[in-house]
Design a protein around this motif. Sequence first.
Motif, PDB file in Angstrom:
ATOM      1  N   MET A 163       0.850  -1.183   0.000  1.00  0.00           N
ATOM      2  CA  MET A 163       0.000   0.000   0.000  1.00  0.00           C
ATOM      3  C   MET A 163       0.889   1.237   0.000  1.00  0.00           C
ATOM      4  O   MET A 163       1.854   1.324   0.747  1.00  0.00           O
ATOM      5  N   LYS A 164       0.547   2.169  -0.861  1.00  0.00           N
ATOM      6  CA  LYS A 164       1.307   3.411  -0.960  1.00  0.00           C
ATOM      7  C   LYS A 164       0.332   4.581  -0.908  1.00  0.00           C
ATOM      8  O   LYS A 164      -0.882   4.409  -1.123  1.00  0.00           O
ATOM      9  N   LEU A 165       0.849   5.757  -0.624  1.00  0.00           N
ATOM     10  CA  LEU A 165      -0.011   6.936  -0.516  1.00  0.00           C
ATOM     11  C   LEU A 165      -0.772   7.222  -1.800  1.00  0.00           C
ATOM     12  O   LEU A 165      -1.910   7.682  -1.767  1.00  0.00           O
ATOM     13  N   ASN A 166      -0.154   6.942  -2.956  1.00  0.00           N
ATOM     14  CA  ASN A 166      -0.837   7.223  -4.217  1.00  0.00           C
ATOM     15  C   ASN A 166      -1.938   6.205  -4.530  1.00  0.00           C
ATOM     16  O   ASN A 166      -2.724   6.400  -5.441  1.00  0.00           O
ATOM     17  N   ASN A 167      -2.004   5.120  -3.760  1.00  0.00           N
ATOM     18  CA  ASN A 167      -3.060   4.121  -3.966  1.00  0.00           C
ATOM     19  C   ASN A 167      -4.260   4.314  -3.041  1.00  0.00           C
ATOM     20  O   ASN A 167      -5.272   3.641  -3.201  1.00  0.00           O
ATOM     21  N   LEU A 168      -4.129   5.203  -2.055  1.00  0.00           N
ATOM     22  CA  LEU A 168      -5.220   5.376  -1.077  1.00  0.00           C
ATOM     23  C   LEU A 168      -6.450   5.995  -1.719  1.00  0.00           C
ATOM     24  O   LEU A 168      -6.364   6.957  -2.473  1.00  0.00           O
ATOM     25  N   ARG A 169      -7.590   5.427  -1.407  1.00  0.00           N
ATOM     26  CA  ARG A 169      -8.878   5.935  -1.899  1.00  0.00           C
ATOM     27  C   ARG A 169      -9.887   5.880  -0.752  1.00  0.00           C
ATOM     28  O   ARG A 169      -9.812   4.979   0.083  1.00  0.00           O
ATOM     29  N   PRO A 170     -10.852   6.800  -0.729  1.00  0.00           N
ATOM     30  CA  PRO A 170     -11.903   6.710   0.298  1.00  0.00           C
ATOM     31  C   PRO A 170     -12.723   5.439   0.111  1.00  0.00           C
ATOM     32  O   PRO A 170     -12.810   4.912  -1.000  1.00  0.00           O
ATOM     33  N   ALA A 171     -13.349   4.986   1.202  1.00  0.00           N
ATOM     34  CA  ALA A 171     -14.186   3.789   1.139  1.00  0.00           C
ATOM     35  C   ALA A 171     -15.335   4.015   0.167  1.00  0.00           C
ATOM     36  O   ALA A 171     -15.817   5.147   0.001  1.00  0.00           O
ATOM     37  N   ALA A 172     -15.782   2.975  -0.464  1.00  0.00           N
ATOM     38  CA  ALA A 172     -16.863   3.069  -1.447  1.00  0.00           C
ATOM     39  C   ALA A 172     -18.132   3.611  -0.792  1.00  0.00           C
ATOM     40  O   ALA A 172     -18.560   3.113   0.252  1.00  0.00           O
ATOM     41  N   GLY A 173     -18.737   4.632  -1.369  1.00  0.00           N
ATOM     42  CA  GLY A 173     -19.974   5.220  -0.858  1.00  0.00           C
ATOM     43  C   GLY A 173     -19.777   6.258   0.224  1.00  0.00           C
ATOM     44  O   GLY A 173     -20.735   6.841   0.711  1.00  0.00           O
TER      45      GLY A 173
END
Length: 148
Positions: free
Chosen positions: A1-11
């Motif tokens: 996991m990297k900072l550029n891969n972080l995404r908010p949870a779906a919904g």
Amino acid sequence: MKLNNLRPAAGSTHSRRRIGRGPGSGLGGTSTRGHKGAKARSGYKKKIGFEGGQMPLQRRVPKFGFKNINHKEYLAVNLSTLQKLADKKGWTEIGIAQLVEAGLTNGNEKVKILANGELKSKITVKANAFSKTAEEAIKAAGGEAVVI
């Protein structure tokens, strides 16, 4: 996991409503502002106390009286209170610092000594003001009244 891969949870996030972008958006036309009136105009800002053109409360209520701009507000401390402090703490000199320590004032208020109660101890009292009878009572007990 990297900072550029972080995404908010779906919904968990929502796209904001784009108001005023034509009839196809469902929010065109008046753009949720209703028809005419002050709130429909650009630059609208409600003034404090504005009541929709009705005469505001602060103008309906009658004004009376007189405010003296030279009035000085004092915190009243009675001789009986000074006597209690002298007995409890064993102080022979009572000033603003001692009253702050006793929790009677915060140090920013002006203090006036009043003659309610009886003073038996010989105390030096330092305050912003004294009533005549309080000053006489302090001197009669052998103490001293010092105006700051």
